[in-house]
Design a protein around this motif. Structure first.
Motif, PDB file in Angstrom:
ATOM      1  N   GLY A  44      -3.404   2.327   4.508  1.00 27.18           N
ATOM      2  CA  GLY A  44      -2.008   1.920   4.458  1.00 27.18           C
ATOM      3  C   GLY A  44      -1.849   0.410   4.437  1.00 27.18           C
ATOM      4  O   GLY A  44      -2.519  -0.311   3.703  1.00 27.18           O
ATOM      5  N   GLY A  45      -0.923  -0.073   5.283  1.00 27.94           N
ATOM      6  CA  GLY A  45      -0.653  -1.497   5.343  1.00 27.94           C
ATOM      7  C   GLY A  45      -1.587  -2.271   6.246  1.00 27.94           C
ATOM      8  O   GLY A  45      -1.456  -3.503   6.370  1.00 27.94           O
ATOM      9  N   LEU A  46      -2.554  -1.604   6.881  1.00 31.22           N
ATOM     10  CA  LEU A  46      -3.420  -2.296   7.841  1.00 31.22           C
ATOM     11  C   LEU A  46      -4.246  -3.426   7.214  1.00 31.22           C
ATOM     12  O   LEU A  46      -4.378  -4.493   7.829  1.00 31.22           O
ATOM     13  CB  LEU A  46      -4.322  -1.287   8.554  1.00 31.22           C
ATOM     14  CG  LEU A  46      -3.619  -0.492   9.652  1.00 31.22           C
ATOM     15  CD1 LEU A  46      -4.435   0.720  10.071  1.00 31.22           C
ATOM     16  CD2 LEU A  46      -3.343  -1.389  10.860  1.00 31.22           C
ATOM     17  N   PRO A  47      -4.797  -3.258   6.003  1.00 33.21           N
ATOM     18  CA  PRO A  47      -5.520  -4.396   5.416  1.00 33.21           C
ATOM     19  C   PRO A  47      -4.624  -5.599   5.151  1.00 33.21           C
ATOM     20  O   PRO A  47      -5.109  -6.729   5.106  1.00 33.21           O
ATOM     21  CB  PRO A  47      -6.076  -3.816   4.100  1.00 33.21           C
ATOM     22  CG  PRO A  47      -6.143  -2.347   4.333  1.00 33.21           C
ATOM     23  CD  PRO A  47      -4.958  -2.033   5.197  1.00 33.21           C
ATOM     24  N   HIS A  48      -3.329  -5.362   4.957  1.00 39.32           N
ATOM     25  CA  HIS A  48      -2.392  -6.481   4.802  1.00 39.32           C
ATOM     26  C   HIS A  48      -2.172  -7.180   6.134  1.00 39.32           C
ATOM     27  O   HIS A  48      -2.029  -8.407   6.190  1.00 39.32           O
ATOM     28  CB  HIS A  48      -1.060  -5.972   4.248  1.00 39.32           C
ATOM     29  CG  HIS A  48       0.012  -7.023   4.212  1.00 39.32           C
ATOM     30  ND1 HIS A  48       0.184  -7.875   3.142  1.00 39.32           N
ATOM     31  CD2 HIS A  48       0.959  -7.375   5.128  1.00 39.32           C
ATOM     32  CE1 HIS A  48       1.184  -8.702   3.398  1.00 39.32           C
ATOM     33  NE2 HIS A  48       1.674  -8.426   4.585  1.00 39.32           N
TER      34      HIS A  48
ATOM     35  N   GLN B 257       0.820  -1.201   0.000  1.00 35.18           N
ATOM     36  CA  GLN B 257       0.000   0.000   0.000  1.00 35.18           C
ATOM     37  C   GLN B 257       0.857   1.254   0.000  1.00 35.18           C
ATOM     38  O   GLN B 257       0.541   2.244  -0.668  1.00 35.18           O
ATOM     39  CB  GLN B 257      -0.947  -0.009   1.202  1.00 35.18           C
ATOM     40  CG  GLN B 257      -2.066  -1.034   1.109  1.00 35.18           C
ATOM     41  CD  GLN B 257      -1.608  -2.451   1.459  1.00 35.18           C
ATOM     42  OE1 GLN B 257      -0.447  -2.673   1.839  1.00 35.18           O
ATOM     43  NE2 GLN B 257      -2.511  -3.412   1.345  1.00 35.18           N
ATOM     44  N   VAL B 258       1.969   1.251   0.749  1.00 35.69           N
ATOM     45  CA  VAL B 258       2.884   2.383   0.735  1.00 35.69           C
ATOM     46  C   VAL B 258       3.533   2.509  -0.641  1.00 35.69           C
ATOM     47  O   VAL B 258       3.641   3.602  -1.208  1.00 35.69           O
ATOM     48  CB  VAL B 258       3.951   2.244   1.837  1.00 35.69           C
ATOM     49  CG1 VAL B 258       5.073   3.265   1.645  1.00 35.69           C
ATOM     50  CG2 VAL B 258       3.320   2.432   3.208  1.00 35.69           C
ATOM     51  N   ARG B 259       3.970   1.388  -1.201  1.00 40.24           N
ATOM     52  CA  ARG B 259       4.595   1.409  -2.531  1.00 40.24           C
ATOM     53  C   ARG B 259       3.649   2.000  -3.569  1.00 40.24           C
ATOM     54  O   ARG B 259       4.077   2.749  -4.466  1.00 40.24           O
ATOM     55  CB  ARG B 259       4.999  -0.005  -2.935  1.00 40.24           C
ATOM     56  CG  ARG B 259       5.663  -0.104  -4.300  1.00 40.24           C
ATOM     57  CD  ARG B 259       5.991  -1.557  -4.667  1.00 40.24           C
ATOM     58  NE  ARG B 259       6.564  -1.638  -5.996  1.00 40.24           N
ATOM     59  CZ  ARG B 259       5.852  -1.692  -7.128  1.00 40.24           C
ATOM     60  NH1 ARG B 259       4.525  -1.677  -7.066  1.00 40.24           N
ATOM     61  NH2 ARG B 259       6.449  -1.760  -8.297  1.00 40.24           N
ATOM     62  N   GLU B 260       2.368   1.698  -3.483  1.00 39.60           N
ATOM     63  CA  GLU B 260       1.410   2.168  -4.474  1.00 39.60           C
ATOM     64  C   GLU B 260       1.228   3.677  -4.443  1.00 39.60           C
ATOM     65  O   GLU B 260       0.684   4.257  -5.389  1.00 39.60           O
ATOM     66  CB  GLU B 260       0.055   1.475  -4.269  1.00 39.60           C
ATOM     67  CG  GLU B 260       0.039   0.019  -4.699  1.00 39.60           C
ATOM     68  CD  GLU B 260       0.324  -0.155  -6.189  1.00 39.60           C
ATOM     69  OE1 GLU B 260      -0.255   0.606  -6.990  1.00 39.60           O
ATOM     70  OE2 GLU B 260       1.141  -1.022  -6.542  1.00 39.60           O
TER      71      GLU B 260
ATOM     72  N   LEU C 146       3.074   0.526   8.047  1.00 37.06           N
ATOM     73  CA  LEU C 146       2.858  -0.829   8.557  1.00 37.06           C
ATOM     74  C   LEU C 146       3.111  -0.743  10.059  1.00 37.06           C
ATOM     75  O   LEU C 146       4.243  -0.897  10.511  1.00 37.06           O
ATOM     76  CB  LEU C 146       3.810  -1.819   7.891  1.00 37.06           C
ATOM     77  CG  LEU C 146       3.478  -3.295   8.066  1.00 37.06           C
ATOM     78  CD1 LEU C 146       2.258  -3.669   7.225  1.00 37.06           C
ATOM     79  CD2 LEU C 146       4.649  -4.169   7.655  1.00 37.06           C
ATOM     80  N   PRO C 147       2.087  -0.467  10.862  1.00 33.71           N
ATOM     81  CA  PRO C 147       2.293  -0.129  12.270  1.00 33.71           C
ATOM     82  C   PRO C 147       2.923  -1.247  13.100  1.00 33.71           C
ATOM     83  O   PRO C 147       2.427  -2.375  13.134  1.00 33.71           O
ATOM     84  CB  PRO C 147       0.872   0.173  12.774  1.00 33.71           C
ATOM     85  CG  PRO C 147       0.073   0.440  11.547  1.00 33.71           C
ATOM     86  CD  PRO C 147       0.680  -0.390  10.467  1.00 33.71           C
ATOM     87  N   VAL C 148       3.997  -0.911  13.780  1.00 32.58           N
ATOM     88  CA  VAL C 148       4.650  -1.852  14.692  1.00 32.58           C
ATOM     89  C   VAL C 148       3.698  -2.232  15.817  1.00 32.58           C
ATOM     90  O   VAL C 148       3.663  -3.379  16.267  1.00 32.58           O
ATOM     91  CB  VAL C 148       5.936  -1.235  15.269  1.00 32.58           C
ATOM     92  CG1 VAL C 148       6.607  -2.197  16.251  1.00 32.58           C
ATOM     93  CG2 VAL C 148       6.904  -0.870  14.159  1.00 32.58           C
ATOM     94  N   ALA C 149       2.919  -1.266  16.272  1.00 34.17           N
ATOM     95  CA  ALA C 149       2.031  -1.517  17.406  1.00 34.17           C
ATOM     96  C   ALA C 149       1.032  -2.624  17.117  1.00 34.17           C
ATOM     97  O   ALA C 149       0.663  -3.385  18.018  1.00 34.17           O
ATOM     98  CB  ALA C 149       1.300  -0.230  17.792  1.00 34.17           C
ATOM     99  N   VAL C 150       0.586  -2.745  15.869  1.00 34.99           N
ATOM    100  CA  VAL C 150      -0.342  -3.827  15.520  1.00 34.99           C
ATOM    101  C   VAL C 150       0.355  -5.181  15.619  1.00 34.99           C
ATOM    102  O   VAL C 150      -0.230  -6.162  16.094  1.00 34.99           O
ATOM    103  CB  VAL C 150      -0.928  -3.601  14.116  1.00 34.99           C
ATOM    104  CG1 VAL C 150      -1.681  -4.839  13.636  1.00 34.99           C
ATOM    105  CG2 VAL C 150      -1.871  -2.408  14.128  1.00 34.99           C
TER     106      VAL C 150
END
Length: 390
Positions: free
Chosen positions: A309-313, A157-160, A289-293
């Protein structure tokens, strides 16, 4: 990993980051510092912001003494001094790995002022969506990106969000945590719930996010107000500090959240707080891509978060947690109430989250980074280590 050979026999790698506050990129670096191969690489770390030093002691404990660039200057002179310090630091290493778009732009340009014999390879990691950067930052980052020897993005998601003309060169590298280093202390759940005055029957939602615009605390606080009006067993706590502390406190007061939503500020016992919680919540407008998750997964917490962002991944909807549209406080509140009211759902999602921990072992990302460092510094046939631009 055993005794390291002399520094002169190892490629020298400088990690460069804006500050050493408790942000996601900084936490990833701290985790990586515990698992890097110092028998192969001589690691250093440098930062700029004098007000972001929270993690300096932790890095020192891992054997990395951070250098603050421009530490001997103040006022207007600081703007020049940190660049001069950066140039000196870059001339003394083989690879510079940058974790901030502003510093990445500066490092790329500074590298070109060095002679080829002293020019390090510059590699970068994009931790956040480009849309979250200010326009001047995004412009300079995009214009200078081709000067990198290698670049990563922390999620697809960040790459996109990278400019289409630049995107092809970005490799997605999923970062992670050290599963062995995130265990809570004995008795943490009971001790922390007692400290926070959370009753055994209450459902505690924990957020770990700095007080910045991209974390969308107004969305979180409004959702909490709505959820509490529907399900009084809910309690909320948030760990974080940042430039919006006064605005967040004012909104918290205006919504009458009181001790039903605890603003805890900066804490060093996040893993113990995870053990005390029943659900983990993020209301972000933008994310990497949150570390906390990842840490919430290790704690076996279901996640309620926005789909950005990366959350759906990271979070499979209806498996490890619930995802809602960004900025929709009513949807966020409804998801929180649903999780709070269903003990079986929380247990099922928490168990699924814990099974995902192995997907986020920081050692995988470090191994890939070190593979690239080694390739960039491998000796030419019969010659010295290669330098970028030589």
């Amino acid at each position: 990993m055993g005794s390291a050979p002399p520094a002169g026999d190892r490629p020298r790698v400088l990690w460069l980051v804006k500050g050493l506050g408790p942000g996601g990129a900084e936490q990833l670096l701290l985790l990586a510092a515990g698992v890097v191969d110092r028998s192969r690489f001589d690691y250093r770390i440098a930062y700029v912001r004098a007000d972001k030093t929270h993690l300096v002691p932790e890095f020192e404990a891992k054997g990395l003494v951070p250098q603050r660039l421009g530490a001997n200057a103040s006022g207007p002179a600081l703007r020049v001094a940190w660049v001069a310090d950066l140039r000196r630091a870059m001339a003394d290493v083989d690879v510079v790995h940058v974790h901030s778009p502003v510093l990445a732009s500066a490092a790329r340009l500074v590298a070109r002022t060095l002679p080829a014999s002293k020019r390090p390879a510059v590699v970068t990691t994009e931790h956040n969506e480009w849309a979250s950067h200010r326009p001047p930052t995004r412009l300079l980052n995009g214009l200078t990106a081709p000067l990198d020897a290698h670049h990563w993005a922390v999620s697809e998601q960040v790459r996109e969000t990278v400019w289409t003309s630049r995107r092809e060169g970005y490799e997605v590298l999923i970062h992670g945590i050290d599963p062995d280093a995130v265990s809570p202390s004995p008795g943490a759940r009971e001790r922390l719930r007692s400290e926070l005055d959370v009753a055994s029957e209450e459902v505690l939602s924990l957020t770990v996010a700095n007080l910045r615009h991209n974390k969308d605390y107004p969305n979180l606080l409004q959702a909490a107000r709505t959820a509490l009006d529907t399900e009084p067993r809910l309690r909320f706590a948030a760990v974080g500090q940042g430039p919006l502390v006064e605005e967040v406190a004012a909104l918290h007061a205006s919504l009458g959240l009181g001790d039903r939503f605890l603003l805890l500020g900066f804490r060093r016992d996040v893993h113990d707080l995870m053990a005390a919680a029943d659900v983990f919540t993020l209301a972000s407008a933008h994310e990497g891509l949150p570390v906390a998750v990842m840490e919430a997964f290790a704690a076996g917490l279901p996640v309620v978060a926005t789909e950005v962002g990366g959350l759906p991944h990271q979070v499979t909807a209806d498996v490890e947690g619930l995802l809602v549209p960004p900025g929709d406080s009513d949807a966020l509140a409804a998801a929180l109430v649903a999780v709070a009211r269903d003990d079986d759902l929380r247990q099922r999602m928490g168990a699924a989250a814990r099974e995902r921990v192995s997907d986020y072992d920081i050692r995988h990302a470090v191994a890939e980074q070190e593979h690239v460092y080694a390739a960039l510094t491998a000796p030419s046939p019969g010659g010295p280590p290669r330098r970028h631009g030589s």
